[in-house]
Design a protein around this motif. Structure first.
Motif, PDB file in Angstrom:
ATOM      1  N   VAL A   1       0.840  -1.179   0.000  1.00  0.00           N
ATOM      2  CA  VAL A   1       0.000   0.000   0.000  1.00  0.00           C
ATOM      3  C   VAL A   1       0.876   1.231   0.000  1.00  0.00           C
ATOM      4  CG1 VAL A   1      -1.731   1.282   1.289  1.00  0.00           C
ATOM      5  CG2 VAL A   1      -1.793  -1.197   1.281  1.00  0.00           C
ATOM      6  N   LYS A   2       0.494   2.181  -0.783  1.00  0.00           N
ATOM      7  CA  LYS A   2       1.194   3.455  -0.742  1.00  0.00           C
ATOM      8  C   LYS A   2       0.305   4.447  -0.013  1.00  0.00           C
ATOM      9  CE  LYS A   2       4.145   6.236  -3.700  1.00  0.00           C
ATOM     10  NZ  LYS A   2       4.574   6.487  -5.102  1.00  0.00           N
ATOM     11  N   SER A   3       0.857   5.022   1.025  1.00  0.00           N
ATOM     12  CA  SER A   3       0.025   5.860   1.870  1.00  0.00           C
ATOM     13  C   SER A   3       0.797   7.076   2.351  1.00  0.00           C
ATOM     14  CB  SER A   3      -0.482   5.046   3.067  1.00  0.00           C
ATOM     15  OG  SER A   3      -1.140   5.882   3.985  1.00  0.00           O
ATOM     16  N   LYS A   4       0.068   8.137   2.555  1.00  0.00           N
ATOM     17  CA  LYS A   4       0.699   9.357   3.067  1.00  0.00           C
ATOM     18  C   LYS A   4       0.955   9.278   4.559  1.00  0.00           C
ATOM     19  CE  LYS A   4       0.909  12.011  -0.632  1.00  0.00           C
ATOM     20  NZ  LYS A   4       2.183  12.567  -1.139  1.00  0.00           N
ATOM     21  N   THR A   5       0.252   8.393   5.196  1.00  0.00           N
ATOM     22  CA  THR A   5       0.392   8.287   6.645  1.00  0.00           C
ATOM     23  C   THR A   5       0.523   6.829   7.060  1.00  0.00           C
ATOM     24  OG1 THR A   5      -0.723   8.619   8.754  1.00  0.00           O
ATOM     25  CG2 THR A   5      -2.113   8.340   6.825  1.00  0.00           C
ATOM     26  N   LEU A   6       1.110   6.644   8.212  1.00  0.00           N
ATOM     27  CA  LEU A   6       1.246   5.282   8.734  1.00  0.00           C
ATOM     28  C   LEU A   6       0.002   4.867   9.503  1.00  0.00           C
ATOM     29  CD1 LEU A   6       4.940   5.340   9.984  1.00  0.00           C
ATOM     30  CD2 LEU A   6       4.027   4.136   8.008  1.00  0.00           C
TER      31      LEU A   6
END
Length: 295
Positions: free
Chosen positions: A116-121
């Motif tokens: 997954v590519k995400s801006k937040t953890l």
DNA sequence: GTGATTTGACCGTT
DNA sequence: AACGGTCAAATCAC
């Protein structure tokens, strides 16, 4: 990653029969998923169709899990070997003999994998960080997380988080294994799956080698679900992708999900730079070439 | 006091 | 020997 991941904690030897079953089931899963997508398109607004297919796909996924365990020659969880003896206490002294810290990496590949590519953890699930490592071929260190409920509920879900090379503001998060823990705040997956079909976000199933391109609806609320639900939904998405695909998720937390579907053996074409990982895992887990497989 | 994070060491695999 | 994954003591945060 330069090294190839290894396959299973101990024995990669699998019977020919089991291998054949896996392949056949992969076909079943693929066909079911494709049928599901088509049906959902054709019968948009009919949540019953979606619910039925979620059930079907869920059953297939569970069958894969059971088969996976059996092929590993164990009855228990994949990693029960070196983890089960652990006592859930914080301070442990170095075990001179039996300690196998860091040794067994195979559990990872033996279970489901999602990238997954995400801006937040923050994905809504509770994770505990247990390590961080500079990776040779990467600019950014990789962080290792396990589910907080690993010891109290035996949840074997893991994830690895690393800043994206091409987009340092985003994390590439690899989810390993399924959450088996129960979180009372989590909406039952079937409830989600029934409702998500009504919603409007786009999933794009990449063409891959099969020349198939499909679209399906995914809920705008998807990213806000707890991780347990996320896992479940994503696994359904995985099923739905069947041939290969990447998911354009709501632009909240998880804009892109890539799913190298290790259980079905489908190679995932992706918008990320992680294709090689999918190939690697496929080869390692099943020991066959997906191109040849789908010929 | 309890639980989470940091970080160096350890270990199996390649 | 290099590498990546995990452990666990020390430390931090609440």
């Amino acid at each position: 990653m330069e090294q190839k991941p290894v396959v299973a904690c101990g024995e990669a030897e699998d019977s020919l029969a089991g291998d054949s079953v896996v392949r056949e089931m992969a076909k079943i899963r693929a066909s079911t998923a494709q049928l599901g997508v088509l049906l959902r398109e054709a019968m948009a607004g009919n949540s019953t169709v979606g619910a039925v297919f979620e059930e079907l796909e869920g059953s297939i996924s569970r069958a894969f899990s059971l088969l996976d365990r059996k092929q590993q020659g164990g009855d228990g969880p994949p990693s029960s070997g070196h983890q089960s003896s652990e006592i859930p206490t914080k301070k442990r002294k170095v075990n001179p003999a039996g300690d196998r810290r860091g040794g067994c990496r195979r559990r990872i590949q033996s279970s489901s994998l999602r990238i997954v590519k995400s801006k937040t953890l923050d994905d809504g699930q509770t994770w505990r960080k247990y390590g961080q490592k500079e990776i040779q071929s990467a600019k950014h260190p990789r962080s290792y997380f396990r589910c907080t409920h690993k010891y109290d509920q035996g949840c074997m879900a893991h994830r690895q988080a690393q800043l994206s090379e091409d987009d340092p503001t985003a994390y590439v998060i690899t989810y390993i294994g399924e959450h088996t823990c129960r979180d009372p705040t989590v909406v039952p997956p079937t409830m989600i799956s029934a409702s998500i079909l009504q919603d409007t976000c786009l999933i794009s199933f990449g063409a891959g080698d099969h020349g198939v391109r499909q679209e399906a609806s995914v809920p705008a609320s998807f990213a806000s679900q707890k991780q347990e639900s996320d896992e479940d939904v994503a696994s359904n998405l995985t099923s739905a992708s069947s041939s290969s695909g990447y998911f354009l998720l709501p632009a909240t937390e998880n804009p892109v999900v890539t799913t190298p579907d290790v259980t079905s053996g489908f190679h995932t074409a992706t918008g990320l730079d992680m294709d090689f990982m999918a190939d690697t895992y496929l080869e390692d887990v099943f020991g066959f070439d997906d191109d040849e497989f789908f010929r």
